[in-house]
Design a protein around this motif. Sequence first.
Motif, PDB file in Angstrom:
ATOM      1  N   ILE A   1     -12.749  -6.344  -7.799  1.00 34.62           N
ATOM      2  CA  ILE A   1     -11.940  -5.128  -7.888  1.00 34.62           C
ATOM      3  C   ILE A   1     -11.246  -5.178  -9.249  1.00 34.62           C
ATOM      4  N   GLU A   2     -11.404  -4.111 -10.032  1.00 32.36           N
ATOM      5  CA  GLU A   2     -10.741  -4.014 -11.330  1.00 32.36           C
ATOM      6  C   GLU A   2      -9.964  -2.709 -11.367  1.00 32.36           C
ATOM      7  N   PHE A   3      -8.749  -2.767 -11.881  1.00 33.59           N
ATOM      8  CA  PHE A   3      -7.954  -1.565 -12.024  1.00 33.59           C
ATOM      9  C   PHE A   3      -7.201  -1.615 -13.345  1.00 33.59           C
ATOM     10  N   SER A   4      -6.893  -0.426 -13.846  1.00 38.47           N
ATOM     11  CA  SER A   4      -6.148  -0.329 -15.098  1.00 38.47           C
ATOM     12  C   SER A   4      -5.305   0.934 -15.067  1.00 38.47           C
ATOM     13  N   TYR A   5      -4.075   0.807 -15.513  1.00 31.69           N
ATOM     14  CA  TYR A   5      -3.199   1.956 -15.676  1.00 31.69           C
ATOM     15  C   TYR A   5      -2.577   1.852 -17.057  1.00 31.69           C
ATOM     16  N   SER A   6      -2.672   2.902 -17.834  1.00 38.22           N
ATOM     17  CA  SER A   6      -2.013   2.917 -19.134  1.00 38.22           C
ATOM     18  C   SER A   6      -1.446   4.311 -19.370  1.00 38.22           C
ATOM     19  N   ALA A   7      -0.466   4.368 -20.235  1.00 39.14           N
ATOM     20  CA  ALA A   7       0.137   5.645 -20.589  1.00 39.14           C
ATOM     21  C   ALA A   7       0.729   5.519 -21.986  1.00 39.14           C
ATOM     22  N   TYR A   8       0.778   6.638 -22.695  1.00 37.81           N
ATOM     23  CA  TYR A   8       1.410   6.652 -24.003  1.00 37.81           C
ATOM     24  C   TYR A   8       2.060   8.011 -24.217  1.00 37.81           C
ATOM     25  N   ARG A   9       2.966   8.040 -25.160  1.00 39.82           N
ATOM     26  CA  ARG A   9       3.558   9.293 -25.600  1.00 39.82           C
ATOM     27  C   ARG A   9       3.886   9.182 -27.078  1.00 39.82           C
ATOM     28  N   ASP A  10       3.922  10.331 -27.738  1.00 37.60           N
ATOM     29  CA  ASP A  10       4.295  10.357 -29.144  1.00 37.60           C
ATOM     30  C   ASP A  10       5.742   9.912 -29.291  1.00 37.60           C
ATOM     31  N   ALA A  11       6.097   9.491 -30.496  1.00 44.09           N
ATOM     32  CA  ALA A  11       7.457   9.029 -30.759  1.00 44.09           C
ATOM     33  C   ALA A  11       7.911   9.503 -32.131  1.00 44.09           C
ATOM     34  N   THR A  12       9.198   9.639 -32.274  1.00 41.98           N
ATOM     35  CA  THR A  12       9.804   9.822 -33.585  1.00 41.98           C
ATOM     36  C   THR A  12      10.368   8.469 -33.994  1.00 41.98           C
TER      37      THR A  12
END
Length: 192
Positions: free
Chosen positions: A152-163
Amino acid sequence: MALIGTMPVMRSTPFIVLALALVPTTASAAPTVALVSGGAAVASFEQVSDDGCVTTVGEIAVVNARFGGELADGIYVTGSQEDTCAGTGNGFAGFAEGSFTVLGLSYARYRGELVVDSYSGGPSVTLDIDLRWFGRGVVHPERSWFHDENVIEFSYSAYRDATTSGTFTVDGEPATITSARIGRQASGTITR
């Protein structure tokens, strides 16, 4: 440059519980679990010399690995310089520890000086950095899941722009941040 993000352990718990619930159990084989979690703040930069001859571009990534993974905590730098007047170029890359903070997708800070060696025979490049990242705008999540009879393999990622705010110099001259973002990632593999 790969982006690694921060995800609190509590948020990854549902993934782990669900993944463990799907692993068939036998008396002879215990499942093995490998987890990776962390955060990063990334910025691209550019600098043009006063005479317009030398253009320096690159990327920095401040990495804070909560646990697991192959990346060490600190700052990773890659870049290049092109001297159009002399017809020469210089590539550089390096890593250093420093004083840094990465708080989810909201805030990051790095302070430190880094002498980055050339990988193309040119001179070393000195970066002096005191930057803050402030997450803004939409969060872009990505999720993946794979399951077969053994893994079982899982991945969660998230990003957002930044100043960004603060100072950033290359060899003592100011550089401009051209883009920035903050990210987090949690992933795992369960095998039996």
